[in-house]
Design a protein around this motif. Structure first.
Motif, PDB file in Angstrom:
ATOM      1  N   ASP A   1       0.834  -1.203   0.000  1.00 17.55           N
ATOM      2  CA  ASP A   1       0.000   0.000   0.000  1.00 17.55           C
ATOM      3  C   ASP A   1       0.869   1.255   0.000  1.00 17.55           C
ATOM      4  O   ASP A   1       0.593   2.231  -0.702  1.00 17.55           O
ATOM      5  N   VAL A   2       1.976   1.236   0.775  1.00 17.55           N
ATOM      6  CA  VAL A   2       2.889   2.394   0.827  1.00 17.55           C
ATOM      7  C   VAL A   2       3.569   2.584  -0.535  1.00 17.55           C
ATOM      8  O   VAL A   2       3.690   3.701  -1.043  1.00 17.55           O
ATOM      9  N   ILE A   3       3.995   1.461  -1.115  1.00 16.81           N
ATOM     10  CA  ILE A   3       4.666   1.533  -2.425  1.00 16.81           C
ATOM     11  C   ILE A   3       3.756   2.198  -3.450  1.00 16.81           C
ATOM     12  O   ILE A   3       4.157   3.132  -4.147  1.00 16.81           O
ATOM     13  N   VAL A   4       2.510   1.728  -3.494  1.00 20.10           N
ATOM     14  CA  VAL A   4       1.570   2.291  -4.462  1.00 20.10           C
ATOM     15  C   VAL A   4       1.324   3.768  -4.172  1.00 20.10           C
ATOM     16  O   VAL A   4       1.302   4.601  -5.082  1.00 20.10           O
ATOM     17  N   ALA A   5       1.213   4.111  -2.893  1.00 17.75           N
ATOM     18  CA  ALA A   5       0.924   5.497  -2.520  1.00 17.75           C
ATOM     19  C   ALA A   5       2.046   6.445  -2.934  1.00 17.75           C
ATOM     20  O   ALA A   5       1.799   7.588  -3.327  1.00 17.75           O
ATOM     21  N   TYR A   6       3.300   5.965  -2.876  1.00 19.49           N
ATOM     22  CA  TYR A   6       4.429   6.853  -3.148  1.00 19.49           C
ATOM     23  C   TYR A   6       4.888   6.828  -4.612  1.00 19.49           C
ATOM     24  O   TYR A   6       5.737   7.621  -5.007  1.00 19.49           O
ATOM     25  N   LEU A   7       4.313   5.893  -5.396  1.00 17.42           N
ATOM     26  CA  LEU A   7       4.807   5.728  -6.763  1.00 17.42           C
ATOM     27  C   LEU A   7       4.694   7.035  -7.556  1.00 17.42           C
ATOM     28  O   LEU A   7       5.580   7.377  -8.338  1.00 17.42           O
ATOM     29  N   ALA A   8       3.601   7.772  -7.359  1.00 18.35           N
ATOM     30  CA  ALA A   8       3.408   9.023  -8.097  1.00 18.35           C
ATOM     31  C   ALA A   8       3.497  10.230  -7.163  1.00 18.35           C
ATOM     32  O   ALA A   8       2.955  11.293  -7.453  1.00 18.35           O
ATOM     33  N   ASP A   9       4.228  10.063  -6.060  1.00 20.52           N
ATOM     34  CA  ASP A   9       4.432  11.164  -5.120  1.00 20.52           C
ATOM     35  C   ASP A   9       5.184  12.307  -5.804  1.00 20.52           C
ATOM     36  O   ASP A   9       6.089  12.065  -6.614  1.00 20.52           O
ATOM     37  N   GLY A  10       4.824  13.530  -5.483  1.00 18.90           N
ATOM     38  CA  GLY A  10       5.432  14.700  -6.130  1.00 18.90           C
ATOM     39  C   GLY A  10       6.943  14.726  -5.986  1.00 18.90           C
ATOM     40  O   GLY A  10       7.668  14.995  -6.939  1.00 18.90           O
ATOM     41  N   ARG A  11       7.443  14.395  -4.781  1.00 21.95           N
ATOM     42  CA  ARG A  11       8.898  14.421  -4.567  1.00 21.95           C
ATOM     43  C   ARG A  11       9.590  13.350  -5.408  1.00 21.95           C
ATOM     44  O   ARG A  11      10.651  13.573  -5.987  1.00 21.95           O
ATOM     45  N   ILE A  12       8.959  12.157  -5.461  1.00 23.07           N
ATOM     46  CA  ILE A  12       9.530  11.065  -6.269  1.00 23.07           C
ATOM     47  C   ILE A  12       9.593  11.481  -7.738  1.00 23.07           C
ATOM     48  O   ILE A  12      10.622  11.303  -8.422  1.00 23.07           O
ATOM     49  N   LEU A  13       8.511  12.069  -8.229  1.00 23.31           N
ATOM     50  CA  LEU A  13       8.500  12.479  -9.641  1.00 23.31           C
ATOM     51  C   LEU A  13       9.533  13.568  -9.902  1.00 23.31           C
ATOM     52  O   LEU A  13      10.174  13.585 -10.949  1.00 23.31           O
ATOM     53  N   GLY A  14       9.706  14.463  -8.907  1.00 29.32           N
ATOM     54  CA  GLY A  14      10.752  15.492  -9.037  1.00 29.32           C
ATOM     55  C   GLY A  14      12.132  14.851  -9.156  1.00 29.32           C
ATOM     56  O   GLY A  14      12.948  15.221  -9.996  1.00 29.32           O
ATOM     57  N   GLY A  15      12.389  13.834  -8.306  1.00 30.70           N
ATOM     58  CA  GLY A  15      13.670  13.127  -8.358  1.00 30.70           C
ATOM     59  C   GLY A  15      13.845  12.401  -9.684  1.00 30.70           C
ATOM     60  O   GLY A  15      14.931  12.388 -10.275  1.00 30.70           O
ATOM     61  N   LEU A  16      12.728  11.841 -10.166  1.00 33.11           N
ATOM     62  CA  LEU A  16      12.752  11.145 -11.457  1.00 33.11           C
ATOM     63  C   LEU A  16      13.175  12.114 -12.573  1.00 33.11           C
ATOM     64  O   LEU A  16      14.009  11.794 -13.419  1.00 33.11           O
ATOM     65  N   TRP A  17      12.637  13.312 -12.523  1.00 36.90           N
ATOM     66  CA  TRP A  17      12.950  14.326 -13.543  1.00 36.90           C
ATOM     67  C   TRP A  17      14.433  14.697 -13.486  1.00 36.90           C
ATOM     68  O   TRP A  17      15.093  14.815 -14.523  1.00 36.90           O
ATOM     69  N   VAL A  18      14.980  14.839 -12.277  1.00 37.11           N
ATOM     70  CA  VAL A  18      16.412  15.150 -12.151  1.00 37.11           C
ATOM     71  C   VAL A  18      17.249  14.007 -12.709  1.00 37.11           C
ATOM     72  O   VAL A  18      18.252  14.225 -13.409  1.00 37.11           O
TER      73      VAL A  18
END
Lengths: 256, 315
Positions: free
Chosen positions: B50-67
């Protein structure tokens, strides 16, 4: 340019690769509009001589003039200065070269190969270069293969494209380095036919070849080289009918 | 007569394939293992799906993905440019250029990337200021503070790009050397300059050899950017670490990051496939050559005309 001046004037040219001297003092004139066939056993230096003319090889001593211009050097104040790369490129533009192994650009189609020189080197507009390339491909009998890649063409077709590619630069001299030696026997004639037609237009040609019939029928002069020197030269029909030197007789016995 | 009959008769091959018990057994074991693996992962309560799914599209994660994407693309682009430059220098006749190139690849392939990254980040300790002016202690025109210029991002980019350039140099050099020397001679005979020969003839052909390993480098770079986390580069792994330092979901955050790395590398692999096809132009594989010979082309090959060609314009 003086009308009497030969297209190619070669004087006292020597060339060595390491300890091996492959050209031991060559003198040769190729008058404008003539076809000179250079024959000889492998290792005789005939290909090297041809490659020296457009300076794919540098010579160790002697002089080569093409169209009245000293190849590779400028003479100023009694000294020779090596030409800058772009000056050498300009000299090479006027000399077409056809290789034994064609060396077409494999990533470009037949017509793109023919257009490459005019577009890249002369800055010819693409549309004009395309029209000219179509004419040239037609001239070598390959109008219907214009959009084939070299790997889709037979050896004979590739060599004809290579001739068209050289002609696209409107050279005043064409060099042929064993143009049919890498071809299957049945493909040799189509390339020789193109060369025969080219000679009939008055093109000045130096042809290193083993095709004695071509030399006899098309050549104005035959040069027999062996071991880095010119052993015999003259009218091809006379020389081939009555060779004066033992070495030429031996050679002819081997190739025929 | 009998030969003609045989040629007309159809002899279809409908052979029974041999039974391979060993192969069947192996496949069964592999399948069993996969099922067991999936089962243990799914029923494991420590993984917190449940945590994994919740954080998959988290704003901070997506920001890190972009970097991560920016670092990968930029450092590969700069690395490729450096690699081409170093490779061309390496193939030069000038010994100083050759030596400089050799020194570059020797140094940056010979030291760990991790060390290089930390070094670039701390370069202010060695060179407190950067300036444009006359070198060897001459006057300076503009001057910057190293600490202002060297952010984690620029340090990461410097480290990754310069290190990558050293590897790309070897790849590009191998590609250039794979091109038949006759190609260069043919191009020079047309009167092309060195630069034209390189750009129009040699490099396009070298690309066929350069692209596959470069694709591997790109895919590898997507993951190598995670090393930047040692200097807090704000890319995917750094962000994941920051989050789990707050919520203690270490494994879940690493799974989130891994899922995104897998997505990126999968997309890159597909892209690599299409680029490779593009640069196969004119390169006929043996199989299709054989096919061409087996099914003859419609014979449309006119021999060159026998009559002499129209002569050139009168001079």
């Amino acid at each position: 340019m003086n009308a009497d001046q030969p297209m190619v004037r070669i004087r006292a040219v020597r060339k060595r690769f390491g300890s091996l001297e492959v050209l031991k003092g060559i003198d040769l004139d190729v008058p404008a509009g003539e076809v000179v066939c250079v024959v000889g056993p492998s290792g005789s230096g005939k290909s090297t001589l041809l490659r020296c003319v457009n300076r794919l090889e540098t010579i160790d001593s002697g002089r080569i003039w093409v169209n009245g211009e000293l190849m590779g050097y400028a003479e100023r104040g009694g000294r020779l200065h090596s030409l800058r790369p772009h000056e050498l490129s300009r000299q090479r533009r006027g000399i077409g070269m056809v290789f034994q192994r064609f060396h077409l650009f494999p990533h470009r189609t037949a017509i793109e190969n023919v257009m490459e020189g005019p577009v890249t080197v002369l800055g010819t507009p693409a549309a004009q270069a395309r029209r000219q390339a179509e004419e040239l491909l037609d001239r070598v009998g390959l109008a219907d293969r214009a959009h084939h890649y070299p790997a889709q063409l037979s050896g004979g077709q590739q060599q004809r494209v290579a001739i068209a590619r050289s002609l696209a630069m409107r050279p005043s001299l064409m060099l042929f380095d064993e143009p049919t030696s890498a071809l299957d026997p049945e493909l040799v004639q189509e390339v020789l036919a193109v060369m025969r037609d080219l000679a009939a237009t008055g093109m000045t040609m130096m042809v290193v070849t083993h095709e004695m019939n071509f030399a006899r029928e098309v050549g104005d002069q035959l040069v027999f080289m062996d071991d880095g020197v010119i052993v015999e030269r003259g009218d091809p029909r006379e020389v081939l009918a009555a060779p004066r030197h033992e070495r030429l007789r031996t050679f002819l016995g081997q190739v025929q | 007569m009998t030969r003609e009959k045989a040629a007309d008769a159809e002899l279809p091959i409908e052979a029974v394939r041999p039974v391979r018990p060993g192969r069947w057994l192996g496949a069964a074991v592999a399948l069993l293992f996969l099922v067991w693996l999936a089962y243990t992962i799914i029923v494991n309560e420590n993984l917190h799906w449940d945590v994994i799914v919740a954080y998959l599209a988290d704003g901070r994660i997506l920001g890190g993905l972009w970097v991560t994407i920016q670092l990968t693309v930029l450092s590969m682009a700069i690395g490729l440019a450096l690699g081409v430059l170093a490779a061309v220098m390496q193939l030069s006749d000038n010994p100083v250029l050759r030596g400089t190139s050799a020194l570059y690849t020797w140094f940056f392939r010979g030291t760990p990337l991790l060390v290089q990254l930390i070094f670039w980040f701390n370069i202010g300790l060695v060179f407190p200021t950067f300036a444009i002016g006359v070198p060897f202690g001459g006057p300076k025109l503009i001057e910057w503070q190293a600490n202002a210029v060297i952010t984690p991002f620029t340090a990461a980019l410097l480290g990754l790009a310069i290190n990558e350039g050293a590897y790309m140099a070897e790849i590009v050099r191998a590609g250039i050397r794979s091109v038949d020397p006759g190609q260069r001679e043919a191009a020079e005979s047309l009167g092309m300059s060195h630069r034209q020969v390189l750009r129009r003839v040699v490099l396009p052909q070298a690309m066929r050899v350069i692209i596959p390993p470069t694709g591997n480098q790109f895919i590898s770079m997507l993951k190598t950017t995670s090393m930047v986390s040692v200097i807090a580069g704000a890319e995917l792994l750094t962000v994941a670490q920051r989050i789990y330092l707050g919520n203690f979901e270490v494994i879940a955050m690493l799974v989130v990051a891994s899922i995104w790395y897998l997505v990126l590398t999968t997309i890159a692999s597909v892209g690599q496939h299409f680029i490779e096809k593009r640069f196969e132009r004119g390169h006929v594989r043996l199989s299709s050559r054989v096919r061409r010979n087996l099914s003859p082309l419609p014979s449309r090959e006119p021999l060159p005309s026998k009559e002499p060609l129209p002569s050139k314009e009168p001079s």
